[in-house]
Design a protein around this motif. Structure first.
Motif, PDB file in Angstrom:
ATOM      1  N   ARG A 141       0.863  -1.177   0.000  1.00  0.00           N
ATOM      2  CA  ARG A 141       0.000   0.000   0.000  1.00  0.00           C
ATOM      3  C   ARG A 141       0.903   1.231   0.000  1.00  0.00           C
ATOM      4  N   LEU A 142       0.779   2.077  -1.016  1.00  0.00           N
ATOM      5  CA  LEU A 142       1.635   3.251  -1.182  1.00  0.00           C
ATOM      6  C   LEU A 142       1.011   4.474  -0.510  1.00  0.00           C
ATOM      7  N   PRO A 143       1.762   5.587  -0.414  1.00  0.00           N
ATOM      8  CA  PRO A 143       1.274   6.752   0.343  1.00  0.00           C
ATOM      9  C   PRO A 143      -0.019   7.362  -0.177  1.00  0.00           C
ATOM     10  N   GLY A 144      -0.308   7.195  -1.463  1.00  0.00           N
ATOM     11  CA  GLY A 144      -1.494   7.812  -2.031  1.00  0.00           C
ATOM     12  C   GLY A 144      -1.119   8.859  -3.067  1.00  0.00           C
ATOM     13  N   ALA A 145      -2.092   9.228  -3.882  1.00  0.00           N
ATOM     14  CA  ALA A 145      -1.822  10.084  -5.035  1.00  0.00           C
ATOM     15  C   ALA A 145      -1.735  11.558  -4.686  1.00  0.00           C
ATOM     16  N   ALA A 146      -2.299  11.954  -3.515  1.00  0.00           N
ATOM     17  CA  ALA A 146      -2.280  13.373  -3.103  1.00  0.00           C
ATOM     18  C   ALA A 146      -2.822  14.239  -4.228  1.00  0.00           C
ATOM     19  N   GLY A 147      -2.060  15.237  -4.659  1.00  0.00           N
ATOM     20  CA  GLY A 147      -2.570  16.157  -5.677  1.00  0.00           C
ATOM     21  C   GLY A 147      -2.289  15.746  -7.105  1.00  0.00           C
ATOM     22  N   ILE A 148      -1.681  14.557  -7.316  1.00  0.00           N
ATOM     23  CA  ILE A 148      -1.309  14.159  -8.675  1.00  0.00           C
ATOM     24  C   ILE A 148      -2.524  14.020  -9.597  1.00  0.00           C
ATOM     25  N   PRO A 149      -3.653  13.411  -9.182  1.00  0.00           N
ATOM     26  CA  PRO A 149      -4.781  13.311 -10.107  1.00  0.00           C
ATOM     27  C   PRO A 149      -5.281  14.674 -10.587  1.00  0.00           C
ATOM     28  N   ASP A 150      -5.328  15.657  -9.687  1.00  0.00           N
ATOM     29  CA  ASP A 150      -5.786  16.988 -10.080  1.00  0.00           C
ATOM     30  C   ASP A 150      -4.769  17.672 -10.989  1.00  0.00           C
ATOM     31  N   ALA A 151      -3.507  17.645 -10.563  1.00  0.00           N
ATOM     32  CA  ALA A 151      -2.481  18.370 -11.309  1.00  0.00           C
ATOM     33  C   ALA A 151      -2.227  17.754 -12.674  1.00  0.00           C
ATOM     34  N   SER A 152      -2.200  16.421 -12.753  1.00  0.00           N
ATOM     35  CA  SER A 152      -1.826  15.765 -14.004  1.00  0.00           C
ATOM     36  C   SER A 152      -2.887  15.896 -15.080  1.00  0.00           C
TER      37      SER A 152
END
Length: 288
Positions: A141-152
């Motif tokens: 289980r990784l830390p999570g996507a944080a803001g990557i889905p929004d930014a990408s």
């Protein structure tokens, strides 16, 4: 301060310095520099750029949610003492995520510059930072996507980095997609994905697929190919990155990161734990 970790070779340390220099050279004066929590490698690049060619950049510091001009020395757990008293603005997460980020991402001024580190990257620059293995029964289980889905999905220019260029990072198919890659046409978002590793720089090619644009010094095509989990495209104008200058290394080692915190991101979990303990003992005066 001397290293005790034998698995971290002098060559890998040189490659990390090369990554910091390459990141810093991509920054333009006036950029808005977003820092991550514990991402010492890109933060070192931000501070180096401010010391050299980009003094007008502003940092978004996660410690205290502050906007900070100027520079600071990287520390373990003491950033608040440098960022909060010297901040020009204090923000909360609502202001950052619903006001600041959309305005800059969509408006493009000032340029939002952030280097994010996912666990997996595919040939089109899509990424995974959620899990390894099946989502219902993950192996890791990784830390999570944080803001990557929004930014990408919104940024016209998107940066990833990884200090360990391996087949486990660069994969043909993601275990879980949490960051958008290039869709394969010029009208898509993001329009340009750039990936920096300890071996090379890749960027979106004409088809959207990542291609190697720059190799670091003393790295071969064979080494890059053997550590990548998919067939690579190569830019016709393939270049070799210039090595760090003496002045750049002096700034890194004396003003920006004298404790070598940038190297922590290249270590595995056990070696990182040992290095952190060594740094803490050194700060407490128990070691030379």
């Amino acid at each position: 301060m001397a290293w005790t970790e034998t698995n971290f070779s002098p060559r890998h340390a040189q490659q990390i310095d090369q990554m910091v220099i390459a990141m810093a050279r991509l920054i333009q004066d006036g950029d808005f520099l977003a820092e991550g929590i514990g991402t010492f490698l890109p933060t070192a690049a931000y501070m180096l750029a401010k010391h050299t060619h980009a003094p007008q950049c502003t940092s978004l510091c996660p410690n205290g949610n502050t906007l900070m001009p100027g520079t600071r020395t990287l520390t373990l757990g003491h950033d608040e003492f440098a960022t909060i008293p010297n901040a020009s603005v204090w923000l909360d997460y609502v202001q950052i995520n619903l006001m600041l980020m959309p305005t800059i991402f969509l408006g493009g001024s000032p340029r939002w510059t952030e280097f994010m580190r996912p666990a997996q990257i595919d040939p089109m620059g899509a990424s995974n930072n959620v899990c390894i293995g099946d989502y219902a029964r993950p192996v890791v289980r990784l830390p999570g996507a944080a803001g990557i889905p929004d930014a990408s999905t919104a940024a016209k220019r998107f940066y990833y980095y990884t200090p360990r260029h391996t087949k486990q990072v660069f994969v043909e198919k993601l275990d879980f997609c949490s960051g958008a890659g290039h869709p394969g046409d010029k009208a898509g978002r993001p329009e340009h994905v750039v990936v920096l590793s300890n071996l090379c720089i890749m960027a979106s090619g004409p088809s959207g697929r990542l291609q190697v644009t720059h190799m670091h010094p003393d790295v071969t095509r064979e080494e890059i190919e053997s550590n990548t989990g998919f067939a690579l495209d190569w830019a016709a104008s393939l270049q070799t990155n210039p090595p760090p200058s003496k002045d750049e290394l002096a700034l890194l080692n004396e003003l920006v990161d004298p404790d070598g915190l940038r190297y922590l991101e290249a270590l595995n979990s056990g070696a990182r734990r040992d290095r952190l303990r060594q740094l803490l003992r050194h700060k407490a005066g128990d070691t030379p």
